[in-house]
Scaffold this motif. Sequence first.
Motif, PDB file in Angstrom:
ATOM      1  N   PRO A  59     -20.336 -36.812 -38.026  1.00 11.90           N
ATOM      2  CA  PRO A  59     -20.775 -38.194 -37.835  1.00 11.90           C
ATOM      3  C   PRO A  59     -20.501 -39.039 -39.077  1.00 11.90           C
ATOM      4  O   PRO A  59     -20.252 -40.240 -38.975  1.00 11.90           O
ATOM      5  N   GLU A  89     -17.216 -40.571 -38.593  1.00 15.00           N
ATOM      6  CA  GLU A  89     -16.915 -41.191 -37.298  1.00 15.00           C
ATOM      7  C   GLU A  89     -17.874 -42.303 -36.890  1.00 15.00           C
ATOM      8  O   GLU A  89     -17.518 -43.147 -36.091  1.00 15.00           O
ATOM      9  N   MET A  90     -19.111 -42.262 -37.392  1.00 11.81           N
ATOM     10  CA  MET A  90     -20.137 -43.167 -36.865  1.00 11.81           C
ATOM     11  C   MET A  90     -20.654 -44.077 -37.975  1.00 11.81           C
ATOM     12  O   MET A  90     -20.951 -43.592 -39.067  1.00 11.81           O
ATOM     13  N   GLU A  91     -20.761 -45.358 -37.674  1.00  6.25           N
ATOM     14  CA  GLU A  91     -21.344 -46.234 -38.688  1.00  6.25           C
ATOM     15  C   GLU A  91     -22.226 -47.336 -38.114  1.00  6.25           C
ATOM     16  O   GLU A  91     -22.792 -48.120 -38.858  1.00  6.25           O
ATOM     17  N   GLU A  92     -22.310 -47.417 -36.785  1.00  2.59           N
ATOM     18  CA  GLU A  92     -23.162 -48.439 -36.163  1.00  2.59           C
ATOM     19  C   GLU A  92     -24.236 -47.743 -35.332  1.00  2.59           C
ATOM     20  O   GLU A  92     -23.989 -46.673 -34.783  1.00  2.59           O
ATOM     21  N   SER A 111     -25.957 -46.928 -32.139  1.00  2.00           N
ATOM     22  CA  SER A 111     -25.550 -46.970 -30.724  1.00  2.00           C
ATOM     23  C   SER A 111     -26.022 -45.682 -30.070  1.00  2.00           C
ATOM     24  O   SER A 111     -26.285 -44.687 -30.762  1.00  2.00           O
ATOM     25  N   THR A 125     -23.898 -42.853 -31.301  1.00  2.00           N
ATOM     26  CA  THR A 125     -24.264 -42.335 -32.636  1.00  2.00           C
ATOM     27  C   THR A 125     -25.481 -41.421 -32.508  1.00  2.00           C
ATOM     28  O   THR A 125     -25.518 -40.330 -33.090  1.00  2.00           O
ATOM     29  N   ALA A 132     -24.310 -38.178 -31.158  1.00  2.82           N
ATOM     30  CA  ALA A 132     -23.556 -37.399 -32.151  1.00  2.82           C
ATOM     31  C   ALA A 132     -24.516 -36.699 -33.112  1.00  2.82           C
ATOM     32  O   ALA A 132     -24.341 -35.523 -33.448  1.00  2.82           O
ATOM     33  N   GLN A 173     -24.759 -46.348 -42.859  1.00  3.45           N
ATOM     34  CA  GLN A 173     -24.977 -45.006 -42.298  1.00  3.45           C
ATOM     35  C   GLN A 173     -26.347 -44.450 -42.705  1.00  3.45           C
ATOM     36  O   GLN A 173     -27.002 -43.788 -41.902  1.00  3.45           O
ATOM     37  N   ASN A 221     -14.441 -36.975 -30.458  1.00  7.84           N
ATOM     38  CA  ASN A 221     -15.659 -36.221 -30.777  1.00  7.84           C
ATOM     39  C   ASN A 221     -16.097 -35.225 -29.714  1.00  7.84           C
ATOM     40  O   ASN A 221     -17.277 -34.896 -29.623  1.00  7.84           O
TER      41      ASN A 221
END
Length: 334
Positions: free
Chosen positions: A46, A49-52, A54, A57, A60, A109, A314
């Motif tokens: 994560p 790959e993930m920053e918002e 949601s 996220t 994940a 994050q 993912n």
Amino acid sequence: MIIAGAGIIGLSCAWKLSLCKIPVTVFDAREAGGEASWAGAGMLAPGGEMEEASPLTDMALRSLAMYPEFVEALSEASGMAIDYQRCGAVEVALNQREAEELERRAMRQAALGIRSEIIDYNGSESARFYLDDAVVNPRNVMAALREACLRQGVKLREHDAIVEIFPDGSGVRALSGPHHDDGVLIAAGAWSSGLASKFPLPAAMPVRGHLIAYKAEAGMLGTILRHENTYLLQRGTGSLVAGASTELAGFDRTIDEGIVQQIHSRASQLLPGLAALEPSERWLGFRPGIEGGVPAIGRVEGTRIWTAFGHYRNGILLAPDTSRLIAESVIQAQ
Ligand code: GLY
């Protein structure tokens, strides 16, 4: 339940459903785990790959937390070893602009619960260590899932492509003929739209990616190493994997040597020791892209059809939570 697709999503759902005493038959046009689940690097990351905030996220992060138990249970059920490393990831910034962006992203994050800390990293402008990112060898996971499914009584029909799904979900027509059951799960990755087009579902599409690997000494790289679209990771065997590219090229399976050389040069910039090595392997896979970017996971209203596709970059990470969600929904509908 009939499952279309024996990739990591199809087989993890099959395993979970069969553990819940639901009889399952899985169809695949080729052999189990022969496509994106074979090609994937296996980053459980994560942090990369993930920053918002949601639902994706959240999913994940839940799935990452489920991984230790998933791997342990799968290894026990199959009797097979799985190379799973909770190694963290180093993300480097190579200039001031990238350093500022890395800090801004790390702050966003942190608010989501993705932990990282500033570290010194040779040759970089700045760097952060993502403590919770991990790596699994997807080919180990697929071999173990296949074995665990068979031991659990899942029927596996490889090289038997589904050509049509009956609109109410009462079965499918495959190359071998019609098969009836009390539900169908579409988990055919980038190929899902070919089966799902009659239903009001987002379109799936292949997003091709090339990867390369080097024969290296085990332990050369202790963590994932990332810079922008380049990542490096090392298997327990020593094989050092570098990725990736992103192309919209349909299902073209031709390896592009120019792209291989670009990945080699990006990887060598990140880990200079690689410049003297020739990649010992090169391959590509078709990430299961989806219109709108959100995986289609759940039941198609008014039918006994379920979907689990569109996991894009993912799928390996999201498999444990996807199988939990599908099993819950199927059990609720019984
Ligand atoms: N998950 C990394 C990639 O798709 O390249």
